[in-house]
Every structure is written in C-alpha cells, then in structure tokens.
Design an enzyme around this catalytic site. Structure first.
Site, PDB file in Angstrom:
ATOM      1  N   THR A  97       0.737  -1.200  -0.090  1.00  0.00           N
ATOM      2  CA  THR A  97      -0.036   0.049  -0.187  1.00  0.00           C
ATOM      3  C   THR A  97       0.948   1.178   0.070  1.00  0.00           C
ATOM      4  O   THR A  97       1.694   1.537   0.907  1.00  0.00           O
ATOM      5  CB  THR A  97      -0.963  -0.054   1.272  1.00  0.00           C
ATOM      6  OG1 THR A  97      -1.782  -1.247   1.424  1.00  0.00           O
ATOM      7  CG2 THR A  97      -1.864   1.350   1.278  1.00  0.00           C
ATOM      8  N   LYS A 172      -7.919   1.567  -3.118  1.00  0.00           N
ATOM      9  CA  LYS A 172      -7.885   1.383  -1.883  1.00  0.00           C
ATOM     10  C   LYS A 172      -7.747   2.479  -0.665  1.00  0.00           C
ATOM     11  O   LYS A 172      -8.497   2.457   0.193  1.00  0.00           O
ATOM     12  CB  LYS A 172      -6.595   0.668  -1.675  1.00  0.00           C
ATOM     13  CG  LYS A 172      -6.020   0.451  -0.015  1.00  0.00           C
ATOM     14  CD  LYS A 172      -5.281  -0.655   0.350  1.00  0.00           C
ATOM     15  CE  LYS A 172      -5.304  -0.579   1.745  1.00  0.00           C
ATOM     16  NZ  LYS A 172      -4.629  -1.894   2.404  1.00  0.00           N
ATOM     17  N   LYS A 247      -1.954   5.449   8.108  1.00  0.00           N
ATOM     18  CA  LYS A 247      -0.956   5.394   7.207  1.00  0.00           C
ATOM     19  C   LYS A 247      -1.939   5.585   5.956  1.00  0.00           C
ATOM     20  O   LYS A 247      -1.825   6.436   5.059  1.00  0.00           O
ATOM     21  CB  LYS A 247      -0.350   4.036   7.012  1.00  0.00           C
ATOM     22  CG  LYS A 247       0.337   4.072   5.659  1.00  0.00           C
ATOM     23  CD  LYS A 247       1.142   2.590   5.302  1.00  0.00           C
ATOM     24  CE  LYS A 247       1.511   2.314   4.054  1.00  0.00           C
ATOM     25  NZ  LYS A 247       2.157   0.911   3.811  1.00  0.00           N
TER      26      LYS A 247
HETATM   27  P1  NAD Z   1       5.608  -5.586   7.819  1.00  0.00           P
HETATM   28  O1  NAD Z   1       6.272  -4.253   8.272  1.00  0.00           O
HETATM   29  O2  NAD Z   1       5.295  -6.342   8.673  1.00  0.00           O
HETATM   30  O3  NAD Z   1       6.621  -6.204   6.466  1.00  0.00           O
HETATM   31  C1  NAD Z   1       7.272  -5.477   5.559  1.00  0.00           C
HETATM   32  C2  NAD Z   1       8.589  -6.495   5.509  1.00  0.00           C
HETATM   33  O4  NAD Z   1       9.342  -5.676   4.158  1.00  0.00           O
HETATM   34  C3  NAD Z   1       9.537  -6.587   6.619  1.00  0.00           C
HETATM   35  O5  NAD Z   1       9.817  -7.984   6.797  1.00  0.00           O
HETATM   36  C4  NAD Z   1      10.876  -5.659   6.009  1.00  0.00           C
HETATM   37  O6  NAD Z   1      12.063  -6.059   6.664  1.00  0.00           O
HETATM   38  C5  NAD Z   1      10.443  -5.832   4.452  1.00  0.00           C
HETATM   39  N1  NAD Z   1      11.498  -4.963   3.861  1.00  0.00           N
HETATM   40  C6  NAD Z   1      11.616  -3.635   4.085  1.00  0.00           C
HETATM   41  N2  NAD Z   1      12.235  -3.251   2.867  1.00  0.00           N
HETATM   42  C7  NAD Z   1      12.541  -4.302   2.100  1.00  0.00           C
HETATM   43  C8  NAD Z   1      13.561  -4.541   1.130  1.00  0.00           C
HETATM   44  N3  NAD Z   1      14.181  -3.343   0.367  1.00  0.00           N
HETATM   45  N4  NAD Z   1      13.448  -5.670   0.316  1.00  0.00           N
HETATM   46  C9  NAD Z   1      12.903  -6.675   0.838  1.00  0.00           C
HETATM   47  N5  NAD Z   1      12.283  -6.507   2.091  1.00  0.00           N
HETATM   48  C10 NAD Z   1      12.034  -5.578   2.679  1.00  0.00           C
HETATM   49  O7  NAD Z   1       4.298  -4.951   7.203  1.00  0.00           O
HETATM   50  P2  NAD Z   1       3.140  -5.703   6.640  1.00  0.00           P
HETATM   51  O8  NAD Z   1       2.006  -5.581   7.725  1.00  0.00           O
HETATM   52  O9  NAD Z   1       3.208  -7.163   6.129  1.00  0.00           O
HETATM   53  O10 NAD Z   1       2.517  -4.822   5.472  1.00  0.00           O
HETATM   54  C11 NAD Z   1       3.014  -4.909   4.045  1.00  0.00           C
HETATM   55  C12 NAD Z   1       2.384  -3.828   3.261  1.00  0.00           C
HETATM   56  O11 NAD Z   1       0.757  -4.259   3.268  1.00  0.00           O
HETATM   57  C13 NAD Z   1       2.287  -2.328   3.580  1.00  0.00           C
HETATM   58  O12 NAD Z   1       2.399  -1.629   2.441  1.00  0.00           O
HETATM   59  C14 NAD Z   1       0.819  -2.315   4.411  1.00  0.00           C
HETATM   60  O13 NAD Z   1       0.280  -0.966   4.381  1.00  0.00           O
HETATM   61  C15 NAD Z   1      -0.152  -3.191   3.463  1.00  0.00           C
HETATM   62  N6  NAD Z   1      -1.265  -3.832   4.391  1.00  0.00           N
HETATM   63  C16 NAD Z   1      -1.028  -4.393   5.497  1.00  0.00           C
HETATM   64  C17 NAD Z   1      -2.094  -4.912   6.160  1.00  0.00           C
HETATM   65  C18 NAD Z   1      -2.106  -5.379   7.715  1.00  0.00           C
HETATM   66  O14 NAD Z   1      -2.892  -5.759   8.209  1.00  0.00           O
HETATM   67  N7  NAD Z   1      -0.843  -5.702   7.965  1.00  0.00           N
HETATM   68  C19 NAD Z   1      -3.468  -4.627   5.484  1.00  0.00           C
HETATM   69  C20 NAD Z   1      -3.530  -4.497   4.154  1.00  0.00           C
HETATM   70  C21 NAD Z   1      -2.325  -3.914   3.462  1.00  0.00           C
END
Ligand code: NAD
Length: 302
Positions: A97, A172, A247
């Site tokens: 997102t 979204k 966010k």
């Molecule tokens: P998170 O922080 O748990 O996971 C993100 C991962 O990306 C981490 O493990 C981090 O180490 C990794 N990362 C960062 N930079 C990187 C790079 N350059 N290369 C490889 N890996 C890298 O976040 P999340 O909750 O899994 O969310 C991920 C996305 O999904 C976000 O954009 C969030 O807004 C979206 N989202 C989350 C939810 C939710 O409920 N958690 C729901 C819908 C959408």
C-alpha cells in the site's frame, strides 16, 4: 515445471501470502532485509535468496509486499533497480500500500523498459492473507491484470481491475477513507445511545435494520460485548491497527491534495485518528482501529 515467484517483503502480510503460493504449487524464492523473516518464509516452504538478484533468477512473477513507497521505488528503480535486472518476460505485481504517484512512477519506468508491472494493494488484513481471501485492487494494463490472476487467485477471493497504473492505490485509499468515516460515525452513534441509557446491543439491532446500517456496524461492531469475535470484544487487540489506518488516511489525503479534491470527512477522520493515537498514557497505535470508540467514551458524560 512449477512456475517461479520472487517474493520481496516477508512481514505480517508477506509470509502468509507466500505460504499460500507454495501451497498452490509455485516455487517461491523469498528475499527480505531481515534474515529472521526469510527464515519464517523457509519454514512455510519458500526457498531463501541471499540477495535481490538471487531471488529474481528464473522468476516468472515478481511480487512485493513492502512497508512504503520510498522502499518500493528504491527496490524497483533508484536503489536496487530491479526493473533493470528482471527478465523481460516476468510480470511484476506490487501489493504494497503506497501512494498512487509511486505506483504510477514504477508503472511508467517499467513501461519504458518494456516490462509488465501492476499495482495490486490488498484489503483483508492478516486474516485475509492467512485465509487466502484478500481483495486485490489492481492498476495497470487489463491483459497484465488478467495474467496476474494465476498468482493472485491462490491469495485472494476477489480481484478487481480499477484502471491504469496507480488506480489500485486510489481505489484502496478511497475504500479505507470511507471505512474510517463510517467506523467513526458508528462509534459516535453507539456511544450517544449508551450515554442516553440505551443498551448498545439493542441499539445495534435497531440500526442494523434501519438506514444507519453499514459494514462497521454489521461486521465489526466497535462497542465491547456487542459482537463475538471482533477486536472490540478482546480489548481491541488483533485486527487492523490504528497506525495502519493512519497510514492509509495519510495516503488518501495525499491523493486528494494532488487531485485538488475536497475530502472534509476524510480530513476529519485523519485528525481524529491522530488525536486518538496520542490520547491516554500509552500510544494507541497498536490497537485495532475500532478502538476509536474510546475517544467518545472519554469525552462523554464526564
Ligand atoms: P511488515 O512491516 O510486517 O512487513 C514488511 C516487510 O518488508 C518487513 O519484513 C521488512 O523487513 C521488509 N522489507 C523492507 N524493505 C525491504 C526491501 N528493500 N527488500 C525486501 N524486504 C524489505 O508490514 P505488513 O503488515 O506485512 O504490510 C506490508 C504492506 O501491506 C504495507 O504496505 C501495508 O500497508 C500493507 N497492508 C497491511 C495490512 C495489515 O493488516 N498488516 C493490511 C493491508 C495492507
């Protein structure tokens, strides 16, 4: 031979999404900056990549699930530059997102290099990722969205084509802004009823059959004890965190600024979630977003 997926970003969402791809028979090669995250992916049946380039080897699809737009732009363009490393036949699907402007930039840069790329942010949270029931809102060429269904299918229940590059992000942002607005309205109405002597369960039943009915009331009642299995009935733990709603509201406000749209309700929701997060002795950032109800409990009847 099983098709190969390079998966970047194995966090709360990425791990269960990758696990569902493994279950569907894909070979998933996982890369994350945190080795502990890669290790979790390996436990789910993925293979570990030591570098971004290693993950890309032989990939038919590239999927990313990253924290923000700066990281996504760095991975694809400015830093690692995956767009210059990926095989031209691979299809890139960024599920993060991020701002629509970031997705548009990735889409344009991919097009310049004759590489197929779509944005496909999700709705459904960690539960949806685990259950393979996410909703994907895609932006990009129709043919590319169609081709992406092969891998989005095992991770989701609904796949929508919203429009050109960036349109998935706009969809979204619009959806989550509306979600914030009706959650706040629902919480405010329930607390008003309670402050005037009503039972929140009885009031909920009345509004469910009346014109105030909405998703927050029907599926995610914010008043503790009214509905089983929702965050409100377990001290607002689990679910969709306040910080993630903040966010998404920030991204909606950014989109509104760019298109010069008037979004007064979204702006108010944004500021109310900011106030809520900072109210009390401890940050509310990690609570579920339906905890906004506490804000009305704090200000009413005192
Ligand atoms: P998170 O922080 O748990 O996971 C993100 C991962 O990306 C981490 O493990 C981090 O180490 C990794 N990362 C960062 N930079 C990187 C790079 N350059 N290369 C490889 N890996 C890298 O976040 P999340 O909750 O899994 O969310 C991920 C996305 O999904 C976000 O954009 C969030 O807004 C979206 N989202 C989350 C939810 C939710 O409920 N958690 C729901 C819908 C959408």
């Amino acid at each position: 031979m099983a098709k190969r997926i390079a998966f970047f970003g194995l966090g709360n969402m990425g791990i269960p999404m990758a696990a569902n791809l493994v279950k569907a028979g894909f070979e998933v090669c996982a890369f994350d900056l945190l080795s502990a995250s890669v290790q979790k992916a390996v436990e789910s049946g993925c293979s570990a990549a030591g570098s971004e380039k290693e993950a890309l080897a032989g990939a038919d699809f590239v999927i990313s699930m990253l924290p923000n737009g700066a990281i996504a732009e760095s991975l694809y363009i400015d830093g690692t530059g995956l767009l210059d490393l990926v095989h031209p036949s691979a299809l890139i699907i960024d599920c993060s997102t991020i701002a629509a402007s970031s997705s548009r930039r990735i889409g344009e840069e991919a097009k310049k290099r004759h590489i197929r790329a779509i944005d496909a942010p999700v709705s459904g949270g960690v539960g949806g990722a685990e259950g393979g029931t996410l909703a994907f809102m895609c932006g990009g060429e129709a043919a590319d969205v169609e081709a992406a269904k092969e891998v989005l299918g095992p991770m989701g229940a609904n796949i929508f084509h919203a429009g050109p590059a960036g349109a998935g992000q706009v969809a979204k942002a619009c959806n989550n802004m509306l979600l914030a607005v009706h959650m706040i309205g629902t919480a405010e109405a329930l607390q008003l009823g309670v402050d005037n002597g009503l039972d929140p369960k009885a009031l909920s039943e009345i509004m469910l059959k009346s014109s105030g009915c909405n998703w927050s009331l029907e599926k995610y009642n914010p008043y503790p004890g009214v509905m089983d299995g929702v965050p409100a009935s377990r001290d607002y733990t689990g679910g969709f965190m306040v910080k993630l709603m903040q966010k998404d509201l920030g991204l909606a406000m950014e989109a509104a600024l760019q298109s010069k749209s008037s979004t007064p309700m979204g702006a108010l929701a944004n500021s109310l979630y900011g106030l809520h997060e900072q109210s009390g002795n401890e940050s509310k950032a990690g609570l579920d977003f339906s905890s906004i109800l506490q804000m009305f409990q704090q200000t009413s009847g005192e």
